[in-house]
Enzyme design. Sequence first.
Site, PDB file in Angstrom:
ATOM      1  N   ASP A 257     -38.299  30.951   6.217  1.00 50.03           N
ATOM      2  CA  ASP A 257     -36.849  31.015   6.085  1.00 50.03           C
ATOM      3  C   ASP A 257     -36.214  31.769   7.250  1.00 50.03           C
ATOM      4  OD1 ASP A 257     -34.299  30.870   4.482  1.00 50.03           O
ATOM      5  OD2 ASP A 257     -34.553  33.047   4.571  1.00 50.03           O
ATOM      6  N   GLU A 294     -37.295  27.445   9.743  1.00 53.46           N
ATOM      7  CA  GLU A 294     -35.857  27.224   9.718  1.00 53.46           C
ATOM      8  C   GLU A 294     -35.267  28.145  10.778  1.00 53.46           C
ATOM      9  OE1 GLU A 294     -31.829  27.812   7.042  1.00 53.46           O
ATOM     10  OE2 GLU A 294     -33.578  29.083   6.738  1.00 53.46           O
TER      11      GLU A 294
END
Length: 611
Positions: A257, A294
Amino acid sequence: MKIGTDYLGDGVCTFTVWGPNLATVSLEIISPQRRLLPMQQLGEYWQFTGRDIDPGTQYLYLLNNSESRPDPASHFQPLDVHGPSQVINHSFGWSDHSWSGVPLETMIIYELHVGTFTPEGTFTAIITRLPDLRELGINAIELMPVAQFPGERNWGYDGVYPFAVHNSYGSPDQLKQLVDACHQEGIAVILDVVYNHFGPEGNYTSRFAPYLTETYRTPWGSAINFDHAHSYNVRQFFLQNAIYWLTEFHIDALRLDAIHAIYDLGAKHFLAELSENVAVLSQQQGRKLYLIAESDLNDPRIIRPPELGGYGIDAQWSDDFHHSLYSLLTGDRTGYYEDFGLCEHLVKAYQDSFVYDWQYSHYRQRYHGNNPSDRPPSQFIVYSQNHDQIGNRVLGERLSQLVNFDSLKLAAGVVLLSPYIPLLFMGEEYGEQSPFIYFISHSDPHLIQAVKQGRKQEFSVFYAQGEPPPPESTNTFNLCKLNWEKRQAGQHQVLLSFYQKLIEIRRENLSLLQSARENLEIGFHEEKKLISWSKYRENNQIFCAMNFDNYQVSFTQNFASNNWVKVLDSAATKWLGRGSQLPVQVKLQQELTLPQQSFVVYQKSTPRHKQ
């Protein structure tokens, strides 16, 4: 030093915790019978190995004889983030011994949130839906974070125990059962992990050691200490966490993330060290394990191999692709969509992965990105929807609430026929209309109010009006649950079949499955909002024309031969379209008319599909 608990069998268990600045640490057994056991200091760590400690034993660490806290590397929190940790026996009867994984470049990824994917909201309940996903053509599911967070409801990015499976989803064994069942269905499992911050409630890591640093600030507060004093052991904490999921739970890939909030100015970035460790594990296991980032940086260094000065991450999400497609479909130019909205942008995303590869961004008011042309398309993951892009709206509306049915089909075609790895967000395949709103269940009312205020500030850049639904409300959470029964009838069933057809076309055409940048020829007509492209690979060639306008458009494609056969027409009545005006087989220099918000696919080879 292996942190956390290590159950050795026969009631023998080792406890290890990092605490360089602590004067004393004791192991406080809570159940089944209270005991207080002094731990031995080993350098910066504290350790205890004892008998009569069976799986299920609950414990805390007593720090400096003054406060009792859960284990930062807890493997399970049976009560909540504030309660005792639990000893877990990780032996499990796996049946996936012949599993060799799914190659990254062939993945069709399905992102899901465990709590809202089924009415039950558990790992076990997902298993009953795997045949449906397999029938759709999905071969990889991506679980939003499952690490223990406060309360029962959360997107998962407020986790505070990275090693602990969240108790409302099920036990560690039940997550293993899900992974094992996925592998039996030929489905890989990607797990979303958060290495950029800890959540705001139940994070006691700073009571133990300098896990955090104030040198940098993330959007969520203090940054993880990856490059300052004592950072070696912080890095080891997260490196061990990655290996833990990949080994103990047979996870196939980790989605990292928001890596742009992992701050590390050291000579070897944490991500580079992580990729090295996972590469070694892949060799040991005899199957490729993947890391997917990401990133908001548009920086190809993340996915370049180490020999080219990169971090060696296998793939990364491409938000530019989403923003180009979304703004073209909806006309939205608020917030970061200010930088998008033209066919030219989507064409560049198709060709070059990043639209902004050191281009001036009006939204950012600076130059942004770098050129990724040396990286193959199989290192980029694209989507028309995901949890963030839906949740970034005040009411959490999905694309099905913002555009018409024709545009939903067009969005599916853009993603699933792209040169990149496609990702679907749960329910997208049948046009789910339930929202996906940010939800929490923190226990601190002041923290709840802070979350509300923070979300409102985020929405302000999109010029959003009104109040978002209360994130702490059970009703907000329940609104986000999928309505699986809808996929059986009407437009929903047709859209589901349409997605199946697109995935079938993707899998059966080499030019789509093994795409290279040099094998794509693409053009556009901005005024007509028309994009057309062709791809070729060996003897397989595909042509596609896409009309984003609200009016039909006519064009002449310069085909070199007559043997181009239509394999999919989104305007066909079969797909609840306005009716096809395009021939089954194209003649040389024939004018083609494409209805509004539709696309067509022609194939130059022996057709395998019937229109």
